[in-house]
Design a protein around this motif. Structure first.
Motif, PDB file in Angstrom:
ATOM      1  N   VAL A 167       0.872  -1.208  -0.076  1.00  0.00           N
ATOM      2  CA  VAL A 167       0.038  -0.112   0.013  1.00  0.00           C
ATOM      3  C   VAL A 167       0.933   1.396  -0.118  1.00  0.00           C
ATOM      4  O   VAL A 167       0.778   2.225  -0.663  1.00  0.00           O
ATOM      5  CB  VAL A 167      -0.980   0.108   1.252  1.00  0.00           C
ATOM      6  N   ARG A 168       1.857   1.228   0.746  1.00  0.00           N
ATOM      7  CA  ARG A 168       2.631   2.555   1.040  1.00  0.00           C
ATOM      8  C   ARG A 168       3.505   2.879  -0.282  1.00  0.00           C
ATOM      9  O   ARG A 168       3.695   4.008  -0.677  1.00  0.00           O
ATOM     10  CB  ARG A 168       3.523   2.454   2.281  1.00  0.00           C
ATOM     11  N   VAL A 169       4.110   1.870  -0.810  1.00  0.00           N
ATOM     12  CA  VAL A 169       4.699   2.037  -2.072  1.00  0.00           C
ATOM     13  C   VAL A 169       3.843   2.365  -3.066  1.00  0.00           C
ATOM     14  O   VAL A 169       4.021   3.380  -3.990  1.00  0.00           O
ATOM     15  CB  VAL A 169       5.441   0.706  -2.355  1.00  0.00           C
ATOM     16  N   ALA A 170       2.746   2.083  -3.305  1.00  0.00           N
ATOM     17  CA  ALA A 170       1.772   2.264  -4.271  1.00  0.00           C
ATOM     18  C   ALA A 170       1.339   3.718  -3.896  1.00  0.00           C
ATOM     19  O   ALA A 170       1.268   4.678  -5.038  1.00  0.00           O
ATOM     20  CB  ALA A 170       0.438   1.628  -4.308  1.00  0.00           C
ATOM     21  N   VAL A 171       1.180   4.188  -2.703  1.00  0.00           N
ATOM     22  CA  VAL A 171       0.746   5.589  -2.586  1.00  0.00           C
ATOM     23  C   VAL A 171       1.632   6.671  -2.882  1.00  0.00           C
ATOM     24  O   VAL A 171       1.679   7.752  -3.334  1.00  0.00           O
ATOM     25  CB  VAL A 171       0.353   5.724  -0.807  1.00  0.00           C
ATOM     26  N   ARG A 172       3.143   6.357  -2.692  1.00  0.00           N
ATOM     27  CA  ARG A 172       4.048   7.219  -3.036  1.00  0.00           C
ATOM     28  C   ARG A 172       4.392   7.258  -4.728  1.00  0.00           C
ATOM     29  O   ARG A 172       4.725   8.370  -5.050  1.00  0.00           O
ATOM     30  CB  ARG A 172       5.402   6.671  -2.142  1.00  0.00           C
ATOM     31  N   ASN A 173       4.101   6.090  -5.021  1.00  0.00           N
ATOM     32  CA  ASN A 173       4.071   6.026  -6.596  1.00  0.00           C
ATOM     33  C   ASN A 173       3.005   6.981  -7.128  1.00  0.00           C
ATOM     34  O   ASN A 173       3.288   7.760  -8.186  1.00  0.00           O
ATOM     35  CB  ASN A 173       4.089   4.594  -7.128  1.00  0.00           C
ATOM     36  N   TYR A 174       1.966   6.787  -6.743  1.00  0.00           N
ATOM     37  CA  TYR A 174       0.902   7.731  -7.189  1.00  0.00           C
ATOM     38  C   TYR A 174       1.123   9.316  -6.878  1.00  0.00           C
ATOM     39  O   TYR A 174       0.850   9.987  -7.703  1.00  0.00           O
ATOM     40  CB  TYR A 174      -0.429   7.263  -6.148  1.00  0.00           C
ATOM     41  N   GLU A 175       1.678   9.569  -5.868  1.00  0.00           N
ATOM     42  CA  GLU A 175       2.296  11.052  -5.508  1.00  0.00           C
ATOM     43  C   GLU A 175       3.029  11.293  -6.529  1.00  0.00           C
ATOM     44  O   GLU A 175       2.977  12.503  -7.058  1.00  0.00           O
ATOM     45  CB  GLU A 175       2.685  11.281  -4.156  1.00  0.00           C
ATOM     46  N   ARG A 176       4.015  10.661  -7.010  1.00  0.00           N
ATOM     47  CA  ARG A 176       5.130  10.882  -8.035  1.00  0.00           C
ATOM     48  C   ARG A 176       4.048  11.379  -9.267  1.00  0.00           C
ATOM     49  O   ARG A 176       4.751  12.076  -9.984  1.00  0.00           O
ATOM     50  CB  ARG A 176       6.102   9.824  -8.095  1.00  0.00           C
ATOM     51  N   HIS A 177       3.438  10.355  -9.706  1.00  0.00           N
ATOM     52  CA  HIS A 177       2.856  10.526 -10.991  1.00  0.00           C
ATOM     53  C   HIS A 177       1.627  11.587 -11.056  1.00  0.00           C
ATOM     54  O   HIS A 177       1.529  12.101 -12.268  1.00  0.00           O
ATOM     55  CB  HIS A 177       2.226   9.230 -11.545  1.00  0.00           C
ATOM     56  N   PHE A 178       0.963  11.838  -9.973  1.00  0.00           N
ATOM     57  CA  PHE A 178      -0.175  12.519  -9.961  1.00  0.00           C
ATOM     58  C   PHE A 178      -0.252  13.951  -9.223  1.00  0.00           C
ATOM     59  O   PHE A 178      -1.366  14.589  -9.017  1.00  0.00           O
ATOM     60  CB  PHE A 178      -1.513  11.651  -9.659  1.00  0.00           C
ATOM     61  N   GLY A 179       0.875  13.789  -8.430  1.00  0.00           N
ATOM     62  CA  GLY A 179       1.035  15.128  -7.934  1.00  0.00           C
ATOM     63  C   GLY A 179       0.053  15.312  -6.622  1.00  0.00           C
ATOM     64  O   GLY A 179      -0.053  16.186  -6.066  1.00  0.00           O
ATOM     65  N   ARG A 180      -0.637  14.226  -6.013  1.00  0.00           N
ATOM     66  CA  ARG A 180      -1.492  14.131  -4.809  1.00  0.00           C
ATOM     67  C   ARG A 180      -1.532  12.759  -4.425  1.00  0.00           C
ATOM     68  O   ARG A 180      -0.949  11.890  -4.956  1.00  0.00           O
ATOM     69  CB  ARG A 180      -3.010  14.690  -5.131  1.00  0.00           C
ATOM     70  N   ARG A 181      -2.042  12.483  -3.233  1.00  0.00           N
ATOM     71  CA  ARG A 181      -2.021  11.188  -2.497  1.00  0.00           C
ATOM     72  C   ARG A 181      -3.463  10.773  -3.084  1.00  0.00           C
ATOM     73  O   ARG A 181      -4.594  11.615  -3.186  1.00  0.00           O
ATOM     74  CB  ARG A 181      -2.326  11.375  -0.970  1.00  0.00           C
ATOM     75  N   PRO A 182      -3.721   9.487  -3.200  1.00  0.00           N
ATOM     76  CA  PRO A 182      -5.033   8.841  -3.672  1.00  0.00           C
ATOM     77  C   PRO A 182      -5.788   8.821  -2.690  1.00  0.00           C
ATOM     78  O   PRO A 182      -5.668   8.512  -1.451  1.00  0.00           O
ATOM     79  CB  PRO A 182      -4.408   7.275  -4.088  1.00  0.00           C
ATOM     80  N   SER A 183      -7.117   8.778  -2.987  1.00  0.00           N
ATOM     81  CA  SER A 183      -8.220   8.865  -1.972  1.00  0.00           C
ATOM     82  C   SER A 183      -8.757   7.280  -1.953  1.00  0.00           C
ATOM     83  O   SER A 183      -9.102   6.730  -0.977  1.00  0.00           O
ATOM     84  CB  SER A 183      -9.408   9.868  -2.363  1.00  0.00           C
ATOM     85  N   GLY A 184      -8.741   6.782  -3.174  1.00  0.00           N
ATOM     86  CA  GLY A 184      -9.260   5.343  -3.205  1.00  0.00           C
ATOM     87  C   GLY A 184      -8.157   4.234  -3.879  1.00  0.00           C
ATOM     88  O   GLY A 184      -7.090   4.616  -4.478  1.00  0.00           O
ATOM     89  N   MET A 185      -8.464   2.968  -3.301  1.00  0.00           N
ATOM     90  CA  MET A 185      -7.682   2.117  -3.536  1.00  0.00           C
ATOM     91  C   MET A 185      -8.322   0.694  -4.224  1.00  0.00           C
ATOM     92  O   MET A 185      -9.367   0.455  -3.538  1.00  0.00           O
ATOM     93  CB  MET A 185      -6.552   1.645  -2.491  1.00  0.00           C
ATOM     94  N   TRP A 186      -8.056   0.200  -5.454  1.00  0.00           N
ATOM     95  CA  TRP A 186      -8.629  -0.917  -5.990  1.00  0.00           C
ATOM     96  C   TRP A 186      -7.707  -2.141  -5.207  1.00  0.00           C
ATOM     97  O   TRP A 186      -6.562  -2.266  -5.619  1.00  0.00           O
ATOM     98  CB  TRP A 186      -8.218  -0.848  -7.366  1.00  0.00           C
ATOM     99  N   LEU A 187      -8.202  -2.715  -4.321  1.00  0.00           N
ATOM    100  CA  LEU A 187      -7.597  -4.051  -3.641  1.00  0.00           C
ATOM    101  C   LEU A 187      -7.204  -4.771  -4.846  1.00  0.00           C
ATOM    102  O   LEU A 187      -8.093  -5.341  -5.566  1.00  0.00           O
ATOM    103  CB  LEU A 187      -8.280  -4.568  -2.642  1.00  0.00           C
ATOM    104  N   PRO A 188      -5.878  -5.284  -5.011  1.00  0.00           N
ATOM    105  CA  PRO A 188      -5.732  -6.286  -6.101  1.00  0.00           C
ATOM    106  C   PRO A 188      -6.554  -7.816  -6.035  1.00  0.00           C
ATOM    107  O   PRO A 188      -6.719  -8.217  -5.203  1.00  0.00           O
ATOM    108  CB  PRO A 188      -4.227  -6.824  -6.063  1.00  0.00           C
ATOM    109  N   GLU A 189      -7.209  -8.050  -7.187  1.00  0.00           N
ATOM    110  CA  GLU A 189      -8.120  -8.881  -7.243  1.00  0.00           C
ATOM    111  C   GLU A 189      -9.290  -8.598  -6.305  1.00  0.00           C
ATOM    112  O   GLU A 189      -9.962  -9.846  -6.032  1.00  0.00           O
ATOM    113  CB  GLU A 189      -7.605 -10.338  -7.088  1.00  0.00           C
ATOM    114  N   CYS A 190      -9.670  -7.485  -5.694  1.00  0.00           N
ATOM    115  CA  CYS A 190     -10.825  -7.268  -4.896  1.00  0.00           C
ATOM    116  C   CYS A 190     -10.469  -8.025  -3.545  1.00  0.00           C
ATOM    117  O   CYS A 190     -11.642  -8.369  -2.888  1.00  0.00           O
ATOM    118  CB  CYS A 190     -12.312  -7.429  -5.452  1.00  0.00           C
ATOM    119  N   GLY A 191      -9.077  -8.546  -3.309  1.00  0.00           N
ATOM    120  CA  GLY A 191      -8.806  -9.388  -2.147  1.00  0.00           C
ATOM    121  C   GLY A 191      -8.974  -8.586  -1.013  1.00  0.00           C
ATOM    122  O   GLY A 191      -8.125  -7.692  -0.737  1.00  0.00           O
TER     123      GLY A 191
END
Length: 531
Positions: A167-191
């Motif tokens: 989760v944390r790596v995804a959030v930081r990667n999102y910040e780099r690409h989109f300039g903000r923190r994500p509000s929503g997360m798609w859980l992989p395979e909805c797991g």
């Protein structure tokens, strides 16, 4: 009268596939096909809606591995060269079919699709599709969700630190690409596994999506079942997939993509064309493969050699008809739900993004017609999860049950005799990664680089895509090779870090191949309770 809301969520994801050691690589073609057939058409659709001021909105999941590939100069340079080659080939096919009334328009439609992709990719966005999606989100046109860093299946991870790192790596990667923190997360395979909601909350995730039964069997049972978000004890809100709207698109027997008029995916010029005509566009090995030029239609339950010519005009009209049917079905469904629930309902309609354009060529036209009809009729609001949460009533607190959106609803797709051998080493690596970080978190120089690359190799080994491919029986040897290579890469670097002696040549090779997540911070694997 506004009857309720539909949340159209398109999950765009591919495993990280990048092979700089080869001039061309079959599995990279997965990515190039999806860029042309799905990601560019979705970007073009959203930009058209924005230019016309349409009130209809949708959400898009852009997984971190997909974002890394879309931002990679090597892959995007290769993609552009491939696209130019396909435009050349499609143009030749148009010329060959000039006197062929049955296939002439099909050939032309393929060329138009490639030329449109080039216009969007090269002329409008200068090769930077992520910047286009970012601008659309900044304008409020779309809502972009993130996903687990490498699409690892959370319920099958043993350590909470492993889930937190994904989760944390995804959030930081999102910040780099989109300039903000994500509000929503798609859980992989909805797991989902109870307790993971607290990990998500700690990383700033406000909502996530789950399969239907995760909420139907939540504790306590939600009053509005699937038709309103609930809030977990840990804090984030949860939206559950609507069964009826999913069936109309996904079902192999009832779903729209199986209509006889639509373009047939499995008939491709790479196999149908004369050898001398297609050879220059095949890989150097000369093996026949899909090129993305398709001239036949689904036709029906007939062998491939009996498929009939594809008529684009008929197919595009059918997409508009199906869009009207889907919209009107949602109006009826939401009207009935409002009468029963005493309030407007919320329907989550999530799909793999690649269905639209790649597997179902007419899919983007279906979406465009659907959103246009919704804007005109004003009975159904096509909006985003964030908008619902911002303006909706208080949510019931309940804990979803263990679940995925895989066949059977739990973990069997990713945990069965075809792939269960991967979990003992993965679980061992979870412990070893945490221990490695505990002892070397503050390392710098080559040791610090090796530690960060070990983290990348571990994340890539965790990808649920390898187990999925093994279960599907498709590119099994590739999935085996990728899984083993990442485990081997981790173990090699782990040993070097522990010995404080790094083979910089080997490290550079791994960094050059598996170069995702340059912002990675190994503190994501700090043991629970360590600041």
């Amino acid at each position: 009268m506004h009857q309720g809301s539909v949340l159209l969520v398109l999950h765009a994801h591919l495993p990280f596939v990048r092979h700089p050691e080869h001039a061309e690589f079959l599995e990279e073609d997965w990515f190039y096909e999806a860029v042309t057939e799905t990601y560019i058409p979705l970007l073009d659709l959203a930009e058209d809606l924005e230019s016309r001021g349409s009130p209809a909105r949708f959400s898009l999941v852009l997984s971190p591995t997909l974002c890394e590939m879309l931002a990679d100069p090597l892959l995007m340079g290769r993609y552009q060269r491939r696209l130019e080659g396909l435009i050349d080939l499609a143009g030749r096919e148009v010329a060959r079919r000039a006197g062929d009334g049955a296939f002439r328009e099909a050939a032309r439609a393929n060329l138009v699709a490639f030329e449109t992709a080039r216009r969007v990719f090269v002329e409008r966005h200068r090769g930077n599709l992520l910047a286009g999606f970012r601008a659309l989100q900044d304008a409020g046109r779309i809502e972009i969700l993130t996903c687990g860093a490498t699409h690892g299946l959370f319920p099958l991870m043993e350590r909470a630190e492993s889930v937190r790192a994904q989760v944390r790596v995804a959030v930081r990667n999102y910040e780099r690409h989109f300039g903000r923190r994500p509000s929503g997360m798609w859980l992989p395979e909805c797991g989902f596994r109870p307790g993971h909601d607290r990990i998500l909350a700690a990383e700033g995730i406000r909502y996530f999506c789950v399969e239907s039964h995760a909420v139907v069997f939540a504790s306590p049972r939600p009053k509005y079942t699937l038709y309103a978000p609930i809030r977990t004890p840990g804090g984030p809100s949860v939206f559950a997939r609507d069964i009826e709207s999913g069936r109309q698109v996904w079902s192999a027997t009832e779903g729209y993509p199986g209509d006889p008029a639509y373009r047939e995916f499995y008939r491709d010029l790479g196999f149908d064309g004369a050898a001398e005509d297609v050879r220059p566009w095949l890989h150097a090995d000369g093996v026949r493969r899909n090129l993305g030029i398709k001239l036949h239609r689904v036709t029906g339950a007939v062998p491939l050699h009996e498929k009939q010519p594809w008529n684009p005009a008929v197919a595009f009209d059918r997409a508009r008809t199906h869009a009207a049917h889907f919209h009107d079905s949602r109006v009826r469904q939401l009207r009935e739900l409002r009468a029963r629930l005493g309030r407007p309902a919320v329907l989550l309609s999530p799909y793999d993004a690649e269905l639209f354009g790649h597997w179902w060529f007419e899919g983007p036209r279906f979406l465009a017609a659907l959103l246009d009809r919704a804007a005109e009729r004003e009975e159904v609001l096509f909006t985003t999860p964030g908008a619902v949460l911002a303006g909706g009533p208080p949510q019931q607190v309940a804990m979803p049950t263990l679940s995925t959106w895989g066949s059977g609803g739990y973990n069997s797709v990713w945990l069965n005799p075809s792939n269960d051998w991967t979990y003992p080493p993965l679980h061992a690596l979870e412990d070893r990664m945490i221990a490695l970080v505990r002892g070397h978190r503050h390392a710098s120089g080559p040791i610090g680089r090796a530690l960060r690359q070990a983290a990348r190799e571990f994340l890539l080994a965790q990808s649920s895509d390898w187990a999925f491919i093994m279960n599907a029986g498709t590119a099994v040897s590739y999935a085996h090779k990728r899984f083993k290579s990442h485990v081997d890469g981790f173990l090699t670097l782990e040993e070097q870090v522990r010995r404080w002696r790094v083979d910089e040549g080997r490290l550079a090779d791994l960094e050059g191949r598996d170069n995702c997540f340059p912002e990675i911070d190994v503190s994501a694997w700090e043991p629970e309770g360590v600041a």
